[in-house]
Design an enzyme around this catalytic site. Sequence first.
Site, mmCIF file in Angstrom:
data_model
loop_
_atom_site.group_PDB
_atom_site.id
_atom_site.type_symbol
_atom_site.label_atom_id
_atom_site.label_comp_id
_atom_site.label_asym_id
_atom_site.label_seq_id
_atom_site.Cartn_x
_atom_site.Cartn_y
_atom_site.Cartn_z
ATOM 1 N N CYS A 130 0.845 -1.198 0.000
ATOM 2 C CA CYS A 130 0.000 0.000 0.000
ATOM 3 C C CYS A 130 0.883 1.252 0.000
ATOM 4 C CB CYS A 130 -0.902 -0.014 1.227
ATOM 5 S SG CYS A 130 -2.066 1.370 1.268
ATOM 6 N N ASP B 37 0.432 3.773 1.708
ATOM 7 C CA ASP B 37 0.384 4.386 3.041
ATOM 8 C C ASP B 37 1.788 4.712 3.563
ATOM 9 O OD1 ASP B 37 0.181 4.648 5.995
ATOM 10 O OD2 ASP B 37 -1.905 4.097 5.651
ATOM 11 N N ARG C 121 2.957 5.030 6.366
ATOM 12 C CA ARG C 121 3.390 4.371 7.605
ATOM 13 C C ARG C 121 3.895 2.954 7.388
ATOM 14 N NH1 ARG C 121 -2.315 5.336 10.310
ATOM 15 N NH2 ARG C 121 -2.810 4.644 8.180
ATOM 16 N N HIS D 40 -2.059 -3.971 5.095
ATOM 17 C CA HIS D 40 -1.857 -3.543 6.494
ATOM 18 C C HIS D 40 -3.201 -3.257 7.141
ATOM 19 C CE1 HIS D 40 -2.547 0.881 5.919
ATOM 20 N NE2 HIS D 40 -2.339 0.524 4.677
ATOM 21 N N CYS E 225 -6.130 0.039 7.010
ATOM 22 C CA CYS E 225 -5.877 0.560 5.661
ATOM 23 C C CYS E 225 -7.005 1.528 5.274
ATOM 24 C CB CYS E 225 -5.789 -0.584 4.651
ATOM 25 S SG CYS E 225 -5.414 -0.005 2.976
HETATM 26 ZN ZN LIG Z 1 -3.400 1.163 3.027
#
Ligand SMILES: [Zn+2]
Length: 212
Positions: A42, A44, A46, A98, A101
């Site tokens: 992803c 993302d 993090r 994750h 999400c």
């Molecule tokens: Zn995500």
Amino acid sequence: MVSYEEIFERNKQWVAKMTRNDADYFEKLAKDQNPDYLYIGCSDSRVPANEIMGLEPGELFVHRNVANLVNNTDLNVMACINYAVRYLHVKHIIVCGHYNCGGVKAAMTPVDLGILNPWLRTIRDVYRLHQDELNKITDESKRYNRLVELNVQEQCINVIKIASVQKAYIEKKYPIVHGWVFDMHTGILQDLHIDFEKILKDIQQIYDLTGK
Ligand SMILES: [Zn+2]
């Protein structure tokens, strides 16, 4: 917030750190890449791929998008997988989702998200495929977390549908496809133990592209 100028200062510090014990570090890095792993994760911020796996530059080929999807008409992910399999000869392909999400949550929110609608519809399709199991989970966050896992599983299946993956596996016994989930509350990577051989055998009844 880290200032724009600070980024370049940090870059210089990083270069100094990497060359402290090996003055030729970047010369060696520039020569070639030979990663054993392709990571599809992803976008993302993090979930930094190299860091969570403890891998250095050159050890991981990476593709990231919103909610780690492998859509079969997405030229970006298809080109990445084909290059990794046919030219880099990666041994493992990892689809890593994750918990928490935002993409998965957004997909299940009943609003018009514009261009994200067709992208995130894939996750609604995952829900539809597994709705009997998911509807039984009354706790909402647990239901989302399970959807994250099932999304990873379905994207692994999409990877296994690809001709270059099937052909390489028949010839060389790799790449192996794995499904993982990252838990940002603990930092722990969890292997979903996708049964690659069984999925490959099952889906080749319909998606066999090996020409054998
Ligand atoms: Zn995500």
